[in-house]
Design an enzyme around this catalytic site. Structure first.
Site, PDB file in Angstrom:
ATOM      1  N   ARG A   1       0.802  -1.287   0.032  1.00  0.00           N
ATOM      2  CA  ARG A   1       0.064   0.223   0.182  1.00  0.00           C
ATOM      3  C   ARG A   1       0.806   1.303  -0.050  1.00  0.00           C
ATOM      4  NH1 ARG A   1      -4.214   0.516   4.300  1.00  0.00           N
ATOM      5  NH2 ARG A   1      -4.890   2.086   3.052  1.00  0.00           N
TER       6      ARG A   1
ATOM      7  N   CYS B   1      -0.465   6.841   8.749  1.00  0.00           N
ATOM      8  CA  CYS B   1      -0.696   5.391   8.300  1.00  0.00           C
ATOM      9  C   CYS B   1      -1.611   5.894   7.186  1.00  0.00           C
ATOM     10  CB  CYS B   1      -1.030   4.692   9.026  1.00  0.00           C
ATOM     11  SG  CYS B   1      -2.332   5.276  10.418  1.00  0.00           S
TER      12      CYS B   1
END
Length: 288
Positions: free
Chosen positions: A188, A245
């Site tokens: 990701r 994040c």
């Protein structure tokens, strides 16, 4: 009843077993699933640590997703202080309460609650090392009974945390003085296999520190000295580091790991990638 030596980062299952009946301790079950919002509550109802209350990530540990100007603040913005205090009081938390948070997902959600408590100056907050699996491995029982709402009196004190916003991140891009660590999975981070946010990639210049790299094979955190060495290879000084994040949740796992390592002072970017990528004018990067 105050404590001379409160737990402020981690607590072992053995130590929780010894103290779980203490009336001045509050245990919070933070289990959650990002793709199935009802899964955490269902797991709690099926069996939880006796006396534990359920903390819902979306309802209890997050705030409104839209800012006053209509902009998107991310998938899990921080709750307003007054709302957080009201929730904590309903769980029976006082200024001197020892809070223990746990989940069954590598402590990724429990760490968020730990950080939120520190953000209002409550230092007696710890994460159950190894989560529910460690509790059960230590012969801890489970219960389906839910405690009644309580009336705690916790109040806000000077924060033990720091946070930044998107403007701070933009400024750092033009005047880089702080190291940004992204806690998402490597794929990701590289912009591959993005299934949660509408855009894949990362903040330019960020480094990747997958939150699961903080854990041992059994789900407990690595020793402090090992975490100190690993984070030390990524950041020169924690006070100049920013943790982010996807939505400001697993970044708290890295912040907890830093505390365990004795590396204090790093900041959280609560909006994280979900807020950052919502504005196409903000620069984005892919790859490593």
């Amino acid at each position: 009843m105050s404590q001379a030596h409160p737990y402020q980062t981690l607590i072992s299952a053995a130590n929780l077993l010894q103290n779980a009946q203490n009336p001045n301790w509050v245990i919070l079950d933070c289990r959650h699933d990002l793709v199935d919002a009802a899964a955490g509550r269902a797991a709690y109802d099926a069996g939880h640590i006796p006396g534990a209350r359920f903390a819902n990530l979306d309802r209890d540990l997050s705030g409104a997703k839209q800012a006053a100007d209509g902009s998107f603040k991310g998938r899990h913005p921080l709750p307003e202080t007054d709302a957080l205090l009201a929730t904590l009081r309903q769980w029976g938390i006082n200024d001197d309460t020892q809070v223990v948070a746990y989940d069954a997902q590598g402590s990724m959600y429990a760490a968020r609650l730990w950080w939120l408590l520190r953000s209002i100056g409550h230092s007696s907050a710890a994460v159950l090392d190894g989560g529910l699996a460690a509790w059960q491995a230590a012969a801890g029982s489970l219960s389906t009974a839910e405690p009644a709402p309580a009336a705690g009196n916790i109040s806000a004190k000077p924060p033990l945390t720091a946070s930044v916003d998107a403007h701070d991140i933009l400024h750092n891009l033009t005047n880089p003085r702080r190291t940004i660590l992204d806690a998402r999975a490597p794929d990701r981070f590289r912009g591959e296999n993005e299934t949660i946010d509408p855009v894949g990639g990362h903040i330019p210049g960020a480094k990747n520190r997958f939150f699961k790299d903080n854990l041992q094979a059994d789900g407990r955190f690595k020793p402090g000295h090992q975490l100190h060495e690993e984070f030390g290879a990524l950041i020169s000084e924690p006070q100049a580091a920013i943790m982010q994040c996807g939505s400001g949740v697993t970044a708290c796992h890295n912040l907890l790991a830093l505390e365990i390592a004795g590396l204090h002072g790093a900041a959280l970017y609560p909006g994280s990638w979900s807020e950052w990528c919502s504005d196409p004018k903000r620069p984005m990067a892919k790859g490593v």
